[in-house]
Design a protein around this motif. Structure first.
Motif, PDB file in Angstrom:
ATOM      1  N   ALA A 163       0.835  -1.198   0.000  1.00  0.00           N
ATOM      2  CA  ALA A 163       0.000   0.000   0.000  1.00  0.00           C
ATOM      3  C   ALA A 163       0.868   1.245   0.000  1.00  0.00           C
ATOM      4  CB  ALA A 163      -0.913   0.007   1.218  1.00  0.00           C
ATOM      5  N   THR A 164       0.391   2.277  -0.683  1.00  0.00           N
ATOM      6  CA  THR A 164       1.093   3.553  -0.660  1.00  0.00           C
ATOM      7  C   THR A 164       0.798   4.263   0.661  1.00  0.00           C
ATOM      8  OG1 THR A 164      -0.771   4.691  -1.686  1.00  0.00           O
ATOM      9  CG2 THR A 164       0.906   3.776  -3.163  1.00  0.00           C
ATOM     10  N   THR A 165       1.432   5.415   0.859  1.00  0.00           N
ATOM     11  CA  THR A 165       1.158   6.239   2.041  1.00  0.00           C
ATOM     12  C   THR A 165       0.708   7.622   1.576  1.00  0.00           C
ATOM     13  OG1 THR A 165       2.858   5.054   3.295  1.00  0.00           O
ATOM     14  CG2 THR A 165       2.088   7.157   4.186  1.00  0.00           C
ATOM     15  N   PRO A 166      -0.579   7.968   1.737  1.00  0.00           N
ATOM     16  CA  PRO A 166      -1.641   7.150   2.312  1.00  0.00           C
ATOM     17  C   PRO A 166      -2.062   6.040   1.357  1.00  0.00           C
ATOM     18  CG  PRO A 166      -2.560   9.165   1.434  1.00  0.00           C
ATOM     19  CD  PRO A 166      -1.072   9.303   1.307  1.00  0.00           C
ATOM     20  N   ALA A 167      -2.765   5.047   1.914  1.00  0.00           N
ATOM     21  CA  ALA A 167      -3.149   3.877   1.117  1.00  0.00           C
ATOM     22  C   ALA A 167      -4.335   4.157   0.203  1.00  0.00           C
ATOM     23  CB  ALA A 167      -3.473   2.712   2.041  1.00  0.00           C
ATOM     24  N   SER A 168      -5.066   5.223   0.471  1.00  0.00           N
ATOM     25  CA  SER A 168      -6.250   5.504  -0.334  1.00  0.00           C
ATOM     26  C   SER A 168      -6.496   7.000  -0.382  1.00  0.00           C
ATOM     27  CB  SER A 168      -7.476   4.791   0.246  1.00  0.00           C
ATOM     28  OG  SER A 168      -7.763   5.264   1.545  1.00  0.00           O
ATOM     29  N   LEU A 169      -7.255   7.402  -1.367  1.00  0.00           N
ATOM     30  CA  LEU A 169      -7.692   8.792  -1.504  1.00  0.00           C
ATOM     31  C   LEU A 169      -9.216   8.813  -1.642  1.00  0.00           C
ATOM     32  CD1 LEU A 169      -5.127  10.265  -4.092  1.00  0.00           C
ATOM     33  CD2 LEU A 169      -5.142  10.603  -1.603  1.00  0.00           C
ATOM     34  N   SER A 170      -9.840   9.739  -0.942  1.00  0.00           N
ATOM     35  CA  SER A 170     -11.276   9.971  -1.091  1.00  0.00           C
ATOM     36  C   SER A 170     -11.449  11.283  -1.835  1.00  0.00           C
ATOM     37  CB  SER A 170     -11.967  10.033   0.280  1.00  0.00           C
ATOM     38  OG  SER A 170     -11.898   8.790   0.928  1.00  0.00           O
ATOM     39  N   VAL A 171     -12.016  11.193  -3.030  1.00  0.00           N
ATOM     40  CA  VAL A 171     -12.109  12.344  -3.928  1.00  0.00           C
ATOM     41  C   VAL A 171     -13.583  12.700  -4.123  1.00  0.00           C
ATOM     42  CG1 VAL A 171     -11.563  13.227  -6.233  1.00  0.00           C
ATOM     43  CG2 VAL A 171     -10.003  11.624  -5.098  1.00  0.00           C
ATOM     44  N   THR A 172     -13.904  13.972  -3.960  1.00  0.00           N
ATOM     45  CA  THR A 172     -15.262  14.445  -4.190  1.00  0.00           C
ATOM     46  C   THR A 172     -15.309  15.209  -5.503  1.00  0.00           C
ATOM     47  OG1 THR A 172     -15.698  14.623  -1.822  1.00  0.00           O
ATOM     48  CG2 THR A 172     -17.149  15.847  -3.288  1.00  0.00           C
ATOM     49  N   CYS A 173     -16.264  14.827  -6.357  1.00  0.00           N
ATOM     50  CA  CYS A 173     -16.422  15.462  -7.661  1.00  0.00           C
ATOM     51  C   CYS A 173     -17.832  16.040  -7.778  1.00  0.00           C
ATOM     52  CB  CYS A 173     -16.192  14.465  -8.797  1.00  0.00           C
ATOM     53  SG  CYS A 173     -14.609  13.579  -8.735  1.00  0.00           S
ATOM     54  N   VAL A 174     -17.944  17.182  -8.439  1.00  0.00           N
ATOM     55  CA  VAL A 174     -19.249  17.830  -8.646  1.00  0.00           C
ATOM     56  C   VAL A 174     -19.378  18.196 -10.115  1.00  0.00           C
ATOM     57  CG1 VAL A 174     -19.393  18.715  -6.294  1.00  0.00           C
ATOM     58  CG2 VAL A 174     -18.325  20.108  -8.066  1.00  0.00           C
ATOM     59  N   PRO A 175     -20.622  18.246 -10.626  1.00  0.00           N
ATOM     60  CA  PRO A 175     -20.795  18.662 -12.022  1.00  0.00           C
ATOM     61  C   PRO A 175     -20.203  20.049 -12.265  1.00  0.00           C
ATOM     62  CG  PRO A 175     -22.817  17.690 -11.178  1.00  0.00           C
ATOM     63  CD  PRO A 175     -21.904  17.866 -10.005  1.00  0.00           C
TER      64      PRO A 175
END
Length: 547
Positions: free
Chosen positions: A179-191
């Motif tokens: 796993a990378t550091t951080p192991a994940s990304l939470s991405v918010t997208c909007v129109p």
């Protein structure tokens, strides 16, 4: 109030991604299968803006699904073949390579506004994608697929589906699989602003009319809202005030509350996918544990039923009382995605439930034997009576790929004593022997939930690619809590007052409870997943108590 009901499609395979598993765990299962007339295809490509570590980046989002051309009032609108492709630009890919990511897995949660006749509600189209390589240059396209909610409306009028916010979870791994550091990304997208007027995915006419055999509106990016924008349907819950629909057309509702549950119904020959049977399910009708009837008389598309059992310690008597196998019926509320200021994404759901035994909100009578005062064998016949609403509140923290679920169940229960024998001699406790107030647990949020009531907490973990562990509403699991047993009143007959005797023997704090809930039966589904329901739509899985 009339409107739409949203129901989550059940998964017939093991967990297919953390967000999918979370939605399957907490959201309603499907109602009766939709009888689509002539389906038409949604295929819309829209510009979005996504918040990445380097800042806002443009992205292309393509949304695909197949919908019925027209449905009758009360008929399910079930999108099929749903998929979402997110194309991130080279600048966004650079954010991933900066973390030394060589592969990336994805999950998407697309908010879709369903509207009809001035009311709107939000449902979630969820999908997962297997890991793909991160390109050395150029854009990155991630295509997710998954099960999406079914909608049912009891009103005539056009139903519109409009794309909204998109939550994108990225699980990153290095070239050696770490796993990378951080192991994940939470991405918010909007129109993006350029998407204005183009986010309506489809319009499905509901009610009278002759099918045309062709789409009633364009489903492409150029589709525009129809006149008279529909309002978002509300998912029924006991707290919403919305009427609950009758049982889906063409399926039996069970024949009352008498009779033992029958053996599971075999799935149709065309059914595919692994057998979804909980670990504690028995191999056939002959091996199934005995359980009281648990028939839902007027099921809806969000109705669930399940059996519960367990143990409760009686601290004063240094023993444990078996909680009998009991029927609980649940009406699920609408799942809501909560985007919080700290950047976390939560999936919230509040449902309502009740115990059921012979038409009453109570457990079956059960017998417990203890040594009172350390030497006198005492046997009591008891009943737990529900004295108010039962709420089931679930909160899933969506941190791809490892989602954490917490479920609080709150219910006021009065302990009623039907009969007592001390050293073989019967004590007449009379017909009204019970605790003065409901059992009381420590309440983590007393301002919101005042009064005495039982609080049980279930914790679950939904790891991408594996089955859920711990507790989730639809598949069950262990719930724990602690209660204070109040003083007793109304105990005795013929002028003899036994209140103080029972209070001295049983009442007091620090009584630990461990309850086990079995796999639920989705009562309103036309073809339930094999091993979850009996032929007459009662829960098939009868759990075993655990200490």
């Amino acid at each position: 109030m009339r409107g739409l009901r949203a129901a989550q499609r059940p998964s017939r395979a093991p967990a297919r991604g953390a967000a999918i598993a979370a939605l399957v765990a907490l959201a309603p299962l499907l109602p009766a299968a939709a009888v689509a007339l002539d389906p038409h295809t949604v295929d819309a490509e829209l510009p979005y803006l996504c918040a990445l570590p380097s800042g806002e980046q443009p992205a292309k989002v393509r949304i695909r699904a197949t919908l019925p051309d027209r449905v009758a009032v009360g008929e399910a609108v079930r999108p099929t073949g749903a998929g979402t492709t997110v194309e991130l630009p080279a600048a966004a890919v650079a954010d991933l390579t900066a973390l030394k990511a060589a592969t990336v897995g994805a999950e998407t949660l697309l908010s879709v506004a369903a509207g009809q006749n001035g009311r709107t509600t939000e449902v979630t189209w969820a999908g997962t994608a297997q890991p793909v390589g991160v390109p050395s240059e150029g854009p990155l396209a991630l295509t997710t697929t998954g099960d999406v909610p079914t909608l049912t409306t009891d009103s005539a009028g056009d139903l519109t589906l409009t794309a909204g916010k998109l939550a994108l979870g990225l699980a990153l791994s290095t070239a050696d699989g770490a796993a990378t550091t951080p192991a994940s990304l939470s991405v918010t997208c909007v129109p993006a602003k350029e998407a204005e007027g183009r986010t309506v995915l489809a319009t499905v006419p509901v009610g009278a009319g002759t099918p045309t055999g062709s789409p009633s509106s364009s489903a492409g990016p150029s589709a525009s809202p129809s006149s008279g924008l529909p309002s978002a349907p509300s998912v029924p819950s006991a707290s919403s005030g919305s009427p609950l629909p009758s049982s889906p057309t063409g399926r039996p509702t069970g024949g009352g509350t008498s009779g033992a549950p029958q053996d599971p119904e075999s799935p149709p020959a065309a059914a595919k996918g692994p057998r979804a049977v909980a670990e504690n399910a028995t191999g056939g009708p002959a091996g199934r544990r005995k359980a009281p009837p648990c028939v839902t008389e007027k099921p809806t598309s969000t109705s669930l039923s399940a059996y519960i059992t367990g143990y409760s310690n009686v601290r004063k008597l240094n023993g444990a009382s078996l909680i009998p196998v009991s029927c609980v019926q649940i009406e699920q509320g609408e799942p809501v995605i909560d985007f919080r200021p700290d950047g976390t994404i939560h999936l919230l759901q509040k449902s309502m439930g009740s115990l059921l035994y012979q038409g009453r909100k109570q457990s079956p009578p059960f017998t417990s034997t203890f040594l009172t005062f350390g030497f006198a064998p005492t046997t009591a016949t008891l009943v737990l009576e529900q004295a108010g609403p039962m709420t089931v509140e679930s909160d899933v923290l969506l941190v791809f790929p490892d989602n954490i679920a917490e479920t609080y169940i709150r219910v006021p229960l009065v302990l009623r004593v039907l009969d007592v024998k001390v050293n073989g001699t019967r004590l007449d406790v009379g017909p009204n022997c019970r605790t003065v107030t409901p059992l009381a647990s420590p309440e983590p949020n007393p301002a919101k939930y005042p009064g005495d009531h039982l609080v049980l907490l279930g914790k679950g973990q939904l790891l991408n690619g594996t089955d859920a562990t711990g507790y989730v509403l639809t598949s069950g699991g262990p719930l724990t809590g602690e209660v204070t047993v109040p003083a007793f009143k109304g105990c005795g007959a013929g002028g003899e007052n036994l209140d103080r005797l029972l209070t001295a023997s049983i009442s007091g704090p620090g009584n630990h409870i461990k309850q086990i809930q079995g796999q639920t039966c989705a009562v309103g589904v036309e073809v339930p997943t094999e091993g979850q329901c009996t032929k007459d739509r009662q829960p098939y899985v009868v759990p075993k108590p655990e200490r």
